[in-house]
Motif scaffolding. Structure first.
Motif, mmCIF file in Angstrom:
data_model
loop_
_atom_site.group_PDB
_atom_site.id
_atom_site.type_symbol
_atom_site.label_atom_id
_atom_site.label_comp_id
_atom_site.label_asym_id
_atom_site.label_seq_id
_atom_site.Cartn_x
_atom_site.Cartn_y
_atom_site.Cartn_z
ATOM 1 N N MET A 1 4.280 -4.500 3.093
ATOM 2 C CA MET A 1 3.246 -5.092 2.283
ATOM 3 C C MET A 1 3.003 -4.299 0.963
ATOM 4 N N PRO A 2 2.862 -4.889 0.102
ATOM 5 C CA PRO A 2 2.413 -4.350 -1.235
ATOM 6 C C PRO A 2 1.187 -3.318 -1.119
ATOM 7 N N ALA A 3 1.082 -2.456 -2.237
ATOM 8 C CA ALA A 3 0.165 -1.539 -2.213
ATOM 9 C C ALA A 3 -1.243 -2.427 -2.462
ATOM 10 N N ARG A 4 -2.231 -1.620 -1.983
ATOM 11 C CA ARG A 4 -3.342 -2.448 -2.305
ATOM 12 C C ARG A 4 -3.943 -2.404 -3.567
ATOM 13 N N SER A 5 -3.782 -1.213 -4.185
ATOM 14 C CA SER A 5 -4.273 -1.097 -5.695
ATOM 15 C C SER A 5 -3.182 -1.101 -6.607
ATOM 16 N N ARG A 6 -3.386 -0.989 -7.841
ATOM 17 C CA ARG A 6 -2.371 -1.227 -8.782
ATOM 18 C C ARG A 6 -2.237 0.063 -9.726
ATOM 19 N N GLY A 7 -3.125 1.056 -9.535
ATOM 20 C CA GLY A 7 -3.073 2.261 -10.141
ATOM 21 C C GLY A 7 -1.654 2.952 -9.745
ATOM 22 N N PRO A 8 -1.470 4.074 -10.629
ATOM 23 C CA PRO A 8 -0.260 4.725 -10.432
ATOM 24 C C PRO A 8 -0.287 5.541 -9.371
ATOM 25 N N GLY A 9 0.662 5.844 -8.531
ATOM 26 C CA GLY A 9 0.812 6.336 -7.705
ATOM 27 C C GLY A 9 0.416 5.681 -6.102
ATOM 28 N N ALA A 10 0.055 4.291 -6.384
ATOM 29 C CA ALA A 10 -0.286 3.497 -5.128
ATOM 30 C C ALA A 10 1.184 3.232 -4.203
ATOM 31 N N ARG A 11 0.730 3.567 -2.876
ATOM 32 C CA ARG A 11 1.901 3.444 -2.034
ATOM 33 C C ARG A 11 1.752 2.178 -1.270
ATOM 34 N N ALA A 12 3.004 1.557 -0.769
ATOM 35 C CA ALA A 12 2.801 0.433 0.250
ATOM 36 C C ALA A 12 2.565 0.974 1.236
ATOM 37 N N HIS A 13 2.045 0.065 2.270
ATOM 38 C CA HIS A 13 1.878 0.451 3.609
ATOM 39 C C HIS A 13 2.655 -0.460 4.709
ATOM 40 N N TYR A 14 2.792 0.016 5.764
ATOM 41 C CA TYR A 14 3.810 -0.815 6.503
ATOM 42 C C TYR A 14 2.965 -1.021 7.799
ATOM 43 N N ARG A 15 3.092 -2.111 8.436
ATOM 44 C CA ARG A 15 2.688 -2.632 9.794
ATOM 45 C C ARG A 15 3.385 -1.871 10.965
ATOM 46 N N SER A 16 2.528 -1.649 11.849
ATOM 47 C CA SER A 16 3.157 -0.879 13.144
ATOM 48 C C SER A 16 3.822 -1.948 14.103
ATOM 49 N N GLU A 17 4.854 -1.503 14.790
ATOM 50 C CA GLU A 17 5.646 -2.148 15.608
ATOM 51 C C GLU A 17 4.619 -3.053 16.488
ATOM 52 N N GLY A 18 3.573 -2.603 16.988
ATOM 53 C CA GLY A 18 2.789 -3.245 17.798
ATOM 54 C C GLY A 18 2.161 -4.496 17.225
ATOM 55 N N THR A 19 1.545 -4.234 15.895
ATOM 56 C CA THR A 19 0.932 -5.385 15.115
ATOM 57 C C THR A 19 1.931 -6.395 14.901
ATOM 58 N N GLU A 20 3.150 -6.175 14.544
ATOM 59 C CA GLU A 20 3.841 -7.108 14.254
ATOM 60 C C GLU A 20 4.506 -7.661 15.685
#
Length: 54
Positions: A1-20
């Motif tokens: 999933m894309p990062a929630r903020s647009r600022g520099p250093g924003a990291r993408a976050h990933y869903r866990s396998e259980g959520t998927e």
């Protein structure tokens, strides 16, 4: 999933396998019910029930 903020250093976050697995299980259940009701063709439900190498 894309990062929630647009600022520099924003990291993408990933869903866990259980959520998927929970999301796909819910989608499969809804499609199966819709197929039994005649609202969705059986090929749609069948296409998502096959396992794929992700």
């Amino acid at each position: 999933m894309p990062a929630r903020s647009r600022g520099p250093g924003a990291r993408a976050h990933y869903r866990s396998e259980g959520t998927e697995n929970a999301i796909m299980g819910t989608v499969g259940g809804v499609l199966s019910w819709c197929c039994l009701q005649g609202r969705v063709p059986p090929t749609a439900a069948g296409a998502l029930s096959r396992s794929k190498g992700l």
